[in-house]
Design an enzyme around this catalytic site. Structure first.
Site, PDB file in Angstrom:
ATOM      1  N   ASP A  11     -12.362 -35.086 -33.818  1.00  0.00           N
ATOM      2  CA  ASP A  11     -11.485 -33.987 -34.223  1.00  0.00           C
ATOM      3  C   ASP A  11     -11.725 -33.686 -35.692  1.00  0.00           C
ATOM      4  O   ASP A  11     -11.721 -34.587 -36.528  1.00  0.00           O
ATOM      5  CB  ASP A  11     -10.009 -34.362 -34.025  1.00  0.00           C
ATOM      6  N   ASP A 130      -6.947 -28.423 -20.143  1.00  0.00           N
ATOM      7  CA  ASP A 130      -5.857 -29.372 -20.408  1.00  0.00           C
ATOM      8  C   ASP A 130      -4.918 -29.324 -19.219  1.00  0.00           C
ATOM      9  O   ASP A 130      -4.438 -28.252 -18.843  1.00  0.00           O
ATOM     10  CB  ASP A 130      -5.109 -28.982 -21.685  1.00  0.00           C
TER      11      ASP A 130
END
Lengths: 259, 208
Positions: A11, A130
């Site tokens: 990330d 997701d």
């Protein structure tokens, strides 16, 4: 025969590694390029960068990171996060990424998948999903629903339907993230992974929940994933990628052991 | 000087970065004068056969490749650049360059291994079994793996053109070698150290 892929996920915010990436060892905490190189040396088969930069004026920093990564490692890597249109995709690919992952943007405007596949080839377009477990209903017969905005917003879209639709629209791969399992380090969502993998003809990367090498073995066999995304377990230096691969090899799961 | 043929097809900068990494000078060009001056030519490519051939014809690079191959100087095909050196590709039903007799075929549906269905594209790392030694594959461990991403594969008519094969529910030709031509379905520029070694070997190969 093809090897199962082990893919660390980094990330990145404003060009720096972030979110739960509290390195205990001697990796430079600041630079995603250095960490990417370290994982490349450990035998990562691919790397995923997730840009969580909030402000659009700082997005160019990520393009610079992508360019530097492309000069440093010689394995494929993908970039996701904040990809809203064809121009965003083009910038990332021209900077040197092999693949671009679209998530919320694809839910809001599915034609981005088709446009991306037409412009760069299906192999460049990863559909990021997701997913949260929900009650089976007419709207979500699979019992899994697509969520966006980091899991905060339910879309009413059935996850299995969306996976098939994404394939039809031209996605070359699916990165399947279980929001329920994400961050728990208790193991991947095996039922979800097997359900999606069995019902599409494109490769599926399992994401969310990896804590031990056993979890990877499970998702690559029972979960029938083609690749496994890992984060905390290597970021915290609990395991190296080499250790994980050696374990999988002991379990007769084929991975790339020479690099 | 190494020349990379620029024909608007994908991964050219990846190949350039890999050459830069191994300390090799190169030019990226579609100018046949500059290409003629090169010692080695790399013909990469990502994308679809139809579009690629249309562009090559427009630039007359298909004809130029026919001339180059007869000079005896080394030529390396990568991925799409390998598929379209055959006569024909099933992708977009495309007439191709024809440096090697044969065609490029799509993987059949329902490939499987150990009872599990295999996905298309064939995407990921896989090994290559060489039928004989070749200078471009020297100093590389036989169990090395390379990065593949493709739905079509080259299928030369002449078995002797096959240098290496790969298993994906079926055995397919992953490396072609005929005289001064070496062409591979995988991406050496994205295959870590063994891939960089292949590029290095190619750059010092005399074409024999």
């Amino acid at each position: 025969m093809i090897s199962k892929r082990i893919i660390p996920c980094l990330d990145v915010r404003d060009g720096k590694l972030t979110k739960g990436v509290k390195f205990k060892g001697n990796i430079d905490i600041g630079d995603p390029v250095e960490v990417a190189r370290e994982y490349y040396e450990q035998g990562a088969d691919e790397i995923v960068f997730y840009d969580i930069t909030a402000s659009s004026d700082k997005r160019d920093i990520m393009i610079d990171v992508v360019r530097r990564v492309a000069e440093t490692i010689f394995i494929p890597f993908s970039v996701g996060g904040g990809i809203r249109n064809l121009d965003d995709m083009r910038r990332v690919i021209l900077a040197g990424a092999e693949k671009v992952s679209v998530n919320s943007a694809a839910v809001l405007e599915p034609k981005i998948i088709t446009q991306g596949a037409k412009a760069f080839g299906s192999q460049c377009v990863v559909l990021g999903m997701d997913v949260k477990k929900v009650d089976e209903s007419r709207q979500t017969p699979s019992g899994y629903e697509i969520v966006i905005e980091g899991g905060r917003k339910y879309t009413g879209i059935d996850a299995l339907w969306w996976a098939k639709e994404g394939e039809n629209l031209g996605a070359g791969e699916i990165c399947l993230n279980s929001i329920d399992a994400d961050g728990t380090q208790d193991g991947y969502e095996l039922n979800l992974t097997a359900l999606i993998s069995d019902n599409v003809h494109i490769p599926v990367i399992a994401s969310g929940g990896a804590g031990t090498p056993e979890h990877l073995a499970d998702v690559l066999t029972t979960g029938r994933a083609d690749a496994a995304l890992i984060a905390s377990m290597v970021h915290y230096r609990t395991y190296t990628i080499t250790q994980i691969k050696n374990y999988l090899s002991d379990q007769k799961i084929k991975t790339r052991l020479l690099w | 000087m190494i020349a990379i043929i620029d024909y608007n097809a994908g991964n050219i900068t990846s190949v350039a970065r890999a050459l830069h990494n191994i300390g090799q000078d190169f030019v990226i060009t579609d100018d046949t004068k500059k290409l003629n001056a090169a010692s080695h030519v790399i013909f990469p490519g990502v994308g679809a056969a139809g579009e690629a051939m249309a562009y090559l014809r427009q630039k007359k690079l298909d004809a130029w490749l026919q001339i180059w191959i007869n000079t005896g100087k080394p030529l390396m095909g990568i991925c799409l650049g390998t598929q379209i050196i055959l006569d024909y590709s099933e992708e977009n039903n495309t007439e191709c360059i024809g440096l090697v007799t044969g065609s490029t075929k799509r993987f059949p549906e329902h490939l499987s291994s150990a009872g599990l269905a295999l996905k298309i594209p064939h995407m990921g790392w896989n090994s290559v079994t060489l039928k004989r030694t070749h200078p471009v594959f020297s100093d590389i461990a036989p169990e090395s793996e390379y990065y593949f991403v493709h739905s079509y594969y080259p299928s030369p008519s002449d078995e002797t053109a096959v240098l290496g094969t790969t298993d994906y529910g079926m055995s397919f030709c992953s490396v072609l070698a005929v005289k001064n031509l070496i062409a591979m379905q995988f991406h050496p520029e994205k295959s870590g150290r063994p891939g960089l070694q292949i590029l290095k070997n190619f750059c010092s190969w005399g074409g024999k």
